[in-house]
Design an enzyme around this catalytic site. Structure first.
Site, PDB file in Angstrom:
ATOM      1  N   HIS A 465     -16.016  31.123 -19.372  1.00 11.66           N
ATOM      2  CA  HIS A 465     -16.226  29.688 -19.142  1.00 11.66           C
ATOM      3  C   HIS A 465     -15.099  29.102 -18.289  1.00 11.66           C
ATOM      4  O   HIS A 465     -15.348  28.465 -17.258  1.00 11.66           O
ATOM      5  CB  HIS A 465     -16.301  28.958 -20.483  1.00 11.66           C
ATOM      6  N   GLU A 466     -13.860  29.304 -18.714  1.00 12.88           N
ATOM      7  CA  GLU A 466     -12.737  28.699 -17.997  1.00 12.88           C
ATOM      8  C   GLU A 466     -12.587  29.277 -16.589  1.00 12.88           C
ATOM      9  O   GLU A 466     -12.271  28.545 -15.644  1.00 12.88           O
ATOM     10  CB  GLU A 466     -11.429  28.869 -18.786  1.00 12.88           C
ATOM     11  N   HIS A 469     -14.738  27.507 -14.180  1.00 13.32           N
ATOM     12  CA  HIS A 469     -14.134  26.292 -13.614  1.00 13.32           C
ATOM     13  C   HIS A 469     -13.242  26.640 -12.412  1.00 13.32           C
ATOM     14  O   HIS A 469     -13.228  25.928 -11.405  1.00 13.32           O
ATOM     15  CB  HIS A 469     -13.286  25.571 -14.666  1.00 13.32           C
ATOM     16  N   GLU A 494     -19.213  20.482 -16.546  1.00 14.96           N
ATOM     17  CA  GLU A 494     -19.210  21.688 -17.381  1.00 14.96           C
ATOM     18  C   GLU A 494     -20.359  22.639 -17.058  1.00 14.96           C
ATOM     19  O   GLU A 494     -20.339  23.799 -17.461  1.00 14.96           O
ATOM     20  CB  GLU A 494     -19.292  21.301 -18.866  1.00 14.96           C
ATOM     21  N   TYR A 604     -20.871  17.575 -22.584  1.00 15.66           N
ATOM     22  CA  TYR A 604     -20.944  19.011 -22.859  1.00 15.66           C
ATOM     23  C   TYR A 604     -22.387  19.439 -23.132  1.00 15.66           C
ATOM     24  O   TYR A 604     -22.837  20.491 -22.674  1.00 15.66           O
ATOM     25  CB  TYR A 604     -20.052  19.371 -24.052  1.00 15.66           C
TER      26      TYR A 604
END
Length: 668
Positions: A465-466, A469, A494, A604
């Site tokens: 996930h990170e 980004h 997100e 989210y």
């Protein structure tokens, strides 16, 4: 570069310059440097504003007014991002404190400069020329005009002064909140017996105080203990401390912030602060968010009630107490134990297949294959800690693209969650393109020769996930900082990362990501199947827990809350059937509501609708299909907000988006 052709801007590929060792002198900035840089930022800002104001109305163009105003913040933004990052990651507490103080000072002074009605007048002068803008330029100008209108220049002087004062105070309070949370320390001490239920790899990472082990409130310590320790008394003690992170000072800070936000929204003529915030987001209004939240409440109510009954039954069976109730300290533990029995999945056994270094490299390899990029580890650059790593990103055919930094392991005083921090936004600068630079800051257990640092499946998902980004930020081709990277609507930001979470639920990817820390073998197919089969287990419960926070955030920013602590407890009881600890002040560590996601935590779940719909294309065409990955990069990652978010999704899907995949993903 952008070439003027009438009133249309033709975007062409521009050369990008690699970062060198000299570009990282900022990692050694101290309080003296901060003051010097702040003075310079203010001087340059005043000068650039004066230059723009001096242009005659008849001579105003997009370049000398709109773009000049946009670009006037570029260098200052870079410098402030660096100071902001040092505030979160510096090893020296004095540097962290000094960075926070200068950020507060800068915020106040910049508000004073930026609240200049003459700049709004300059934009209005340009607007009167009625040049026909297209694409990113049209969006940039429209968003700039909206931004100035929302600064209250149509208000009477006294109200405008009040608005400015409130904004300054909000900046100050936000920084205080962060400082209190990052510097907060507490722990519990446990015996060997009280670690029963946790693997040896977990114990190996704990510090010892005499004969006891120290379990801190950091995520690598607290979360596994809450999920694995059989000792209910100690779990309760740890949760009670965890629920007080940030301290009572942060509760007081938030109450002030809520009051100031409400006052600002009313000054600007909005019915609520949530309406003010959502105006520029995909949701467009607080009512649309409420409809979304209520619909999800309805869709998850039955399954969440079933889950609660299951947890209650299981606790009574385990304890032999027919009247036992489920506490907040039981939830993660019981879900783990039931999942282990129901699906024959022992999460501690699963961890053995995810040694950190292998997961990291396999994740980077997957992203490279999917997106057609190459990561090259940089050497010879000293950053703020020896463990911090840096990589250059190259396009498989077009050369150097960008750079990213990985700061992966916990340290005292460091930012305590997982996040991607912007350092330099990609943007055009004359005939060059400023290469994006971002830092991924996480708190995964540090591997060593003795301990390979085994990750949970959830932590593997967090890494994916990170890093999503980071790719969103560093692969941008947007020409303007305001539209670059993850500068998109807050209820869409997100989506790209959430979409990429699906990779860790794919059987082929799990085979690639796994490598048993002793045997070196990938995860067995039967275990992979059981993990995937268990994906929806507890998902409705997870959505409800998100709804608690989204509702808390939205109620505070629409109806208000005299006692936000009581409101949080009430929502937890209503939506989850769980009583929070009596002395909890969980809102004191709710960083999202302090800044960034205020009146936006719903984002989210909102963005997940688009994430799951976008993934539906990969599900059909293959999770590592380079053609699909290239389309995703082109439509979602490269464009930032240079197009409307809905048009980006449409472009990638080649159809209008819908919520079918999302509802399926939550078992509804």
């Amino acid at each position: 570069r952008s070439v003027r052709s009438g009133v249309c801007y033709i975007h062409r590929v521009m050369k990008r310059k690699r970062y060198t060792k000299a570009d990282f002198a900022w990692v050694k900035w101290d309080a003296v440097d901060f003051k010097r840089i702040a003075t310079d930022i203010i001087r340059r800002k005043k000068k650039s504003y004066a230059t723009i104001r001096a242009i005659l109305a008849s001579e105003r163009t997009f370049e000398n007014t709109v773009y000049a105003l946009e670009a006037s913040d570029d260098q200052a933004s870079d410098e402030m991002n660096r100071i902001g990052l040092l505030k979160e990651v510096s090893l020296n507490p004095k540097i962290r404190i000094a960075a926070g103080k200068i950020a507060e000072t800068l915020h106040k002074k910049l508000v004073e400069i930026e609240f200049d009605p003459r700049m709004y007048a300059a934009l209005k002068e340009y607007a009167k020329k009625k040049e026909k803008l297209h694409g990113p330029e049209k969006l940039l100008f429209e968003d700039m005009m909206k931004g100035y209108a929302r600064m209250g220049f149509d208000l009477p002087k006294a109200k405008l002064a009040k608005l400015k004062a409130n904004i300054k105070m909000l900046g100050k309070l936000s920084l205080e909140f962060d400082r209190n949370l990052n510097e907060y320390k507490d722990h519990i001490l446990v015996t060997e017996a009280e670690l029963d239920g946790l693997p040896e790899s977990y114990r190996a990472n704990l510090a010892k105080v005499g004969e006891k082990y120290k379990v801190t409130l950091t995520y690598p310590d607290a979360h596994p203990y809450m999920a694995g320790a059989h000792d209910e008394k100690r779990r309760r003690e740890l949760l009670e401390k965890f629920a007080r992170r940030g301290g009572s000072k942060n509760v007081a800070i938030l109450k002030k912030m809520f009051r100031l936000r409400t006052e600002n929204a009313r000054l600007l003529g909005y019915p609520t602060y949530a309406d003010y915030q959502t105006e520029l987001r995909m949701a467009k209004s607080a009512n649309n968010v409420w409809r979304f939240i209520k619909d999800l409440e309805r869709r998850t109510k039955k399954q969440a009630a079933h889950d609660l009954a299951m947890l209650k039954t299981d606790k009574r069976r385990r304890t032999g107490d027919t009247k036992a109730t489920v506490g907040a300290h039981d939830v993660a533990y019981l879900f783990k134990q039931i999942r282990k029995e129901k699906f024959n999945i022992d999460s501690d056994v699963v961890k053995e297949y995810f040694p950190f270094e292998h997961v990291k490299q396999a994740t980077l390899n997957a992203y490279q294959k999917l997106l057609g990029v190459i990561f090259k580890r940089c050497s010879g650059v000293n950053l703020w800690h020896p463990d911090v790593q840096m990589y250059d990103v190259y396009d498989a055919s077009d050369g150097y693209v960008s750079t990213f930094i990985l700061d992966l392991y916990p340290r005292e005083g460091k930012y305590g969650h997982a996040a991607a921090f912007e350092v330099t936004f990609g943007r055009r600068e004359g005939n060059l393109y400023r290469a994006p630079l971002a830092a991924m800051v996480t708190n995964f257990p540090k591997p060593s020769t003795a301990n390979p640092s085994l990750m949970s499946h959830g932590e593997v998902e967090t890494f994916f996930h990170e890093f999503g980004h980071i790719m969103h930020f560093t692969l941008t081709k947007a020409h303007y900082s305001a539209q670059s990277g993850f500068n998109v609507a807050m209820d869409f930001v997100e989506a790209p990362s959430q979409m990429l979470e699906n990779w860790v639920w794919d059987s082929g990817m799990l085979t690639r990501l796994s490598k048993h820390y002793k045997t070196g073998r990938p995860m067995r197919k039967d275990l992979i199947k059981r993990i995937i089969d268990a994906r929806l287990f507890g998902e409705a419960w997870s959505v409800r827990s998100q709804l608690v926070l989204a509702s808390l955030d939205l109620i505070i920013h629409t109806k208000g809350a005299k006692d936000p602590l009581a409101l949080h407890a009430e929502l937890s009881k209503k939506l989850m059937g769980i009583m929070l600890p009596k002395r909890q002040i969980s809102i004191a560590s709710f960083g999202h509501i302090a800044h960034g996601y205020d009146a936006g935590y719903y984002g989210y779940l909102w963005s997940k609708v688009y994430a799951e719909d976008m993934f539906s294309r990969f599900a059909k065409e293959g999770v590592l299909n380079p053609k699909t990955g290239a389309d995703y990069r082109k439509w979602i990652l490269e464009k930032g907000s240079s197009m409307e978010e809905m048009d980006l999704v449409r472009g990638f899907l080649k159809r209008a988006p819908n919520n079918k995949a999302f509802l399926k993903s939550i078992g509804s």
